[in-house]
Design an enzyme around this catalytic site. Structure first.
Site, PDB file in Angstrom:
ATOM      1  N   GLY A  51       0.819  -1.222   0.000  1.00 10.74           N
ATOM      2  CA  GLY A  51       0.000   0.000   0.000  1.00 10.74           C
ATOM      3  C   GLY A  51       0.844   1.258   0.000  1.00 10.74           C
ATOM      4  O   GLY A  51       2.076   1.197   0.019  1.00 10.74           O
ATOM      5  N   GLY A  79      -7.285  -3.274   0.969  1.00 12.50           N
ATOM      6  CA  GLY A  79      -7.521  -2.280  -0.082  1.00 12.50           C
ATOM      7  C   GLY A  79      -6.607  -2.509  -1.277  1.00 12.50           C
ATOM      8  O   GLY A  79      -6.965  -2.222  -2.414  1.00 12.50           O
ATOM      9  N   GLU A 100      -0.868 -10.914   3.573  1.00 11.28           N
ATOM     10  CA  GLU A 100      -0.711 -10.037   4.744  1.00 11.28           C
ATOM     11  C   GLU A 100      -1.081 -10.788   6.025  1.00 11.28           C
ATOM     12  O   GLU A 100      -0.409 -10.661   7.044  1.00 11.28           O
ATOM     13  CB  GLU A 100      -1.586  -8.793   4.591  1.00 11.28           C
ATOM     14  CG  GLU A 100      -1.071  -7.854   3.501  1.00 11.28           C
ATOM     15  CD  GLU A 100      -1.990  -6.697   3.160  1.00 11.28           C
ATOM     16  OE1 GLU A 100      -1.556  -5.811   2.433  1.00 11.28           O
ATOM     17  OE2 GLU A 100      -3.141  -6.688   3.606  1.00 11.28           O
TER      18      GLU A 100
END
Ligand code: 5RP
Length: 225
Positions: free
Chosen positions: A29, A96, A103
């Protein structure tokens, strides 16, 4: 309020937690991209990284940081990643960037999970940001139906195939009052690979970038904030 400035502040503050010789678990991200920039300034001190996504791997390698295969590790000293939302009990939503499964694996493997967020991510109730779920493609209609039954509005994330070859649906309008039980419930549905709720395994340390400072939450000392 400049969100990017706050993300950057949290990302650079994470360097204080990286010890020499470590293989660093790296998330995905925009906040993590700032962290990778910061990490590159101490690349001579670390052993390398494992990465939660192809995108982060490319950036790490571009910065001259060696990226190892997750398969070769049983545990990690530290994992650094951000979140889409966090409530005051430190439950998070993530995904997102579509990297939620890796993760979650890295977070589970890590002795220390360090979460770096800007203060705009703090919410009273999770669910204002759509909840990502990685699913195997053939379960699409079934999971859609189950999400509608749970009160959400699922949407297929167009043009996204995850690094694991699956698809993502984003569930809108969920008011997630009990993140721990919702995480269990969604994860138990056949066809779900991972739900982007991180409530069972929360971060050990949270660095919140604010306008002019950093707030540090150590979850061993604080049950909520
Ligand atoms: C990616 C994630 C990210 O941590 C989350 O989407 C936050 O991203 P950003 O730092 O760009 O705000 O879970 O899958």
């Amino acid at each position: 309020m400049n969100v990017n400035k706050m993300k950057k502040r949290a990302a650079w503050a994470a360097l204080d937690y990286i010890h020499p010789g470590t293989v660093v678990g790296v998330g995905t991200g925009t906040t993590v991209f700032y962290f990778i920039e910061a990490l590159s300034t101490i690349k001579h001190l670390i052993s390398g990284a494992v990465s939660s996504s192809h995108a982060s791997t490319v950036l790490l390698q571009k910065k001259g940081i060696e990226v190892f295969n997750i398969k070769d590790f049983r545990s990690l000293t530290i994992y650094v990643d951000s979140a889409d939302e966090m409530n005051r009990f430190m439950h998070m939503t993530k995904g997102g960037g579509a990297a939620l499964t890796r993760e979650k694996i890295l977070a589970a493997m890590a002795k220390k999970f360090l979460c770096i967020i800007d203060k705009s991510k703090i919410v009273d109730i999770l669910g204002q940001f759509p909840l990502p779920i990685e699913i195997v493609p053939i379960a699409f209609s079934y999971i859609f139906e189950e999400m509608i039954k749970m009160g959400g509005q699922p949407k297929y994330r167009k043009n996204v195939i995850t690094d694991n070859g699956n698809i993502i649906i984003d569930v809108y309008n969920l008011h997630i009052k009990d993140p721990i039980s919702m995480e269990k419930k969604i994860n138990a549905l056949p066809g779900v690979v991972t739900v982007g709720l991180f409530a069972a395994r929360i971060a050990d340390v949270i660095l919140i970038g604010e306008e002019n400072s950093i707030k540090t939450i150590n979850n061993k000392q604080n049950k909520s904030f």
